[in-house]
Write a protein that holds these residues in place. Structure first.
Motif, PDB file in Angstrom:
ATOM      1  N   ASN A  85       1.024  41.118  19.104  1.00  0.00           N
ATOM      2  CA  ASN A  85       0.267  41.592  20.272  1.00  0.00           C
ATOM      3  C   ASN A  85       1.163  42.224  21.337  1.00  0.00           C
ATOM      4  O   ASN A  85       0.701  42.548  22.428  1.00  0.00           O
ATOM      5  N   GLN A  86       2.462  42.422  21.000  1.00  0.00           N
ATOM      6  CA  GLN A  86       3.402  43.000  21.969  1.00  0.00           C
ATOM      7  C   GLN A  86       4.245  44.127  21.349  1.00  0.00           C
ATOM      8  O   GLN A  86       5.462  44.186  21.551  1.00  0.00           O
ATOM      9  N   PRO A  87       3.612  45.039  20.612  1.00  0.00           N
ATOM     10  CA  PRO A  87       4.399  46.094  19.959  1.00  0.00           C
ATOM     11  C   PRO A  87       4.995  47.102  20.935  1.00  0.00           C
ATOM     12  O   PRO A  87       5.846  47.904  20.555  1.00  0.00           O
ATOM     13  N   ALA A 116      17.115  54.056  25.972  1.00  0.00           N
ATOM     14  CA  ALA A 116      16.803  55.241  25.163  1.00  0.00           C
ATOM     15  C   ALA A 116      16.368  54.828  23.759  1.00  0.00           C
ATOM     16  O   ALA A 116      15.413  55.399  23.199  1.00  0.00           O
ATOM     17  N   LEU A 117      17.032  53.845  23.194  1.00  0.00           N
ATOM     18  CA  LEU A 117      16.646  53.351  21.863  1.00  0.00           C
ATOM     19  C   LEU A 117      15.270  52.694  21.906  1.00  0.00           C
ATOM     20  O   LEU A 117      14.477  52.851  20.973  1.00  0.00           O
ATOM     21  N   ALA A 118      14.987  51.972  22.975  1.00  0.00           N
ATOM     22  CA  ALA A 118      13.665  51.351  23.114  1.00  0.00           C
ATOM     23  C   ALA A 118      12.582  52.427  23.132  1.00  0.00           C
ATOM     24  O   ALA A 118      11.554  52.305  22.452  1.00  0.00           O
ATOM     25  N   GLY A 122       9.307  53.518  20.511  1.00  0.00           N
ATOM     26  CA  GLY A 122       7.950  53.472  21.043  1.00  0.00           C
ATOM     27  C   GLY A 122       7.694  52.350  22.028  1.00  0.00           C
ATOM     28  O   GLY A 122       6.542  52.004  22.300  1.00  0.00           O
ATOM     29  N   ARG A 123       8.749  51.803  22.613  1.00  0.00           N
ATOM     30  CA  ARG A 123       8.590  50.703  23.566  1.00  0.00           C
ATOM     31  C   ARG A 123       8.429  51.272  24.970  1.00  0.00           C
ATOM     32  O   ARG A 123       9.128  52.217  25.340  1.00  0.00           O
TER      33      ARG A 123
END
Length: 172
Positions: A85-87, A116-118, A122-123
């Protein structure tokens, strides 16, 4: 001789495990609250990093390192493995800079690379915590992280005694 600092994701090469273990031991000895107590046995430090890098190999996290030639100066971990529930969320963890390399902007550089990696994964939300005493609150606040609250007596300091933890978040 000073080399240009390079930032890169780390893998479980023996020399990398040695460098990470040495950095963790030095951080704990200097009072860094990163989940371990002083004195930290080399085998325990190595086992931690072996597990963390195995998780990185599975895509659950990214462990970044800042190198000056063959010397690991700083590291941070971006934890991507969150509940279903936290993608949209990731966590910043294990920010460490060798005591002799502090003040060079390495932690901020690593933090920006982790952000930047996050984004690339797609974070849109990052969370982290840092010790109330001797933690990196100033760094995170200068970097745009929002203070969300403090939990008193959260963990033991590496040399004994309790410290709280300060919780932060940043929308990307």
């Amino acid at each position: 001789m000073t080399h240009p600092v390079r930032i890169e994701p780390l893998s479980a090469a023996p020399a990398t495990l040695d460098a990470l273990s040495d950095l963790l031991i030095a951080t704990v000895a200097a009072g860094g609250s990163v989940s371990f107590m002083h004195p930290l046995a080399p085998a325990q430090a190595r086992a931690f990093w072996a597990g963390s890098l195995a998780a990185a190999a599975r895509g659950e996290r990214v462990v970044l390192g800042a190198w000056d030639g063959l010397h690991l100066l700083s590291t941070v971990t971006l934890i991507l493995d969150c509940p279903p529930n936290q993608p949209h969320r990731a966590e910043i963890a294990k920010m460490m800079t060798a005591p002799h390399a502090r003040g060079r902007g390495l932690a901020l550089t690593l933090l920006r690379e982790a952000e930047a990696l996050a984004r690339a994964h797609g974070r849109t939300l990052l969370v982290l915590d840092t010790a109330s005493e001797g933690g990196a609150s100033g760094l995170y606040e200068r970097a745009g992280y929002v203070f969300a609250g403090e939990i008193p007596d959260y963990a033991l300091k590496p040399h004994g005694g309790l410290t709280g933890t300060r919780l932060y978040y940043r929308r990307l």
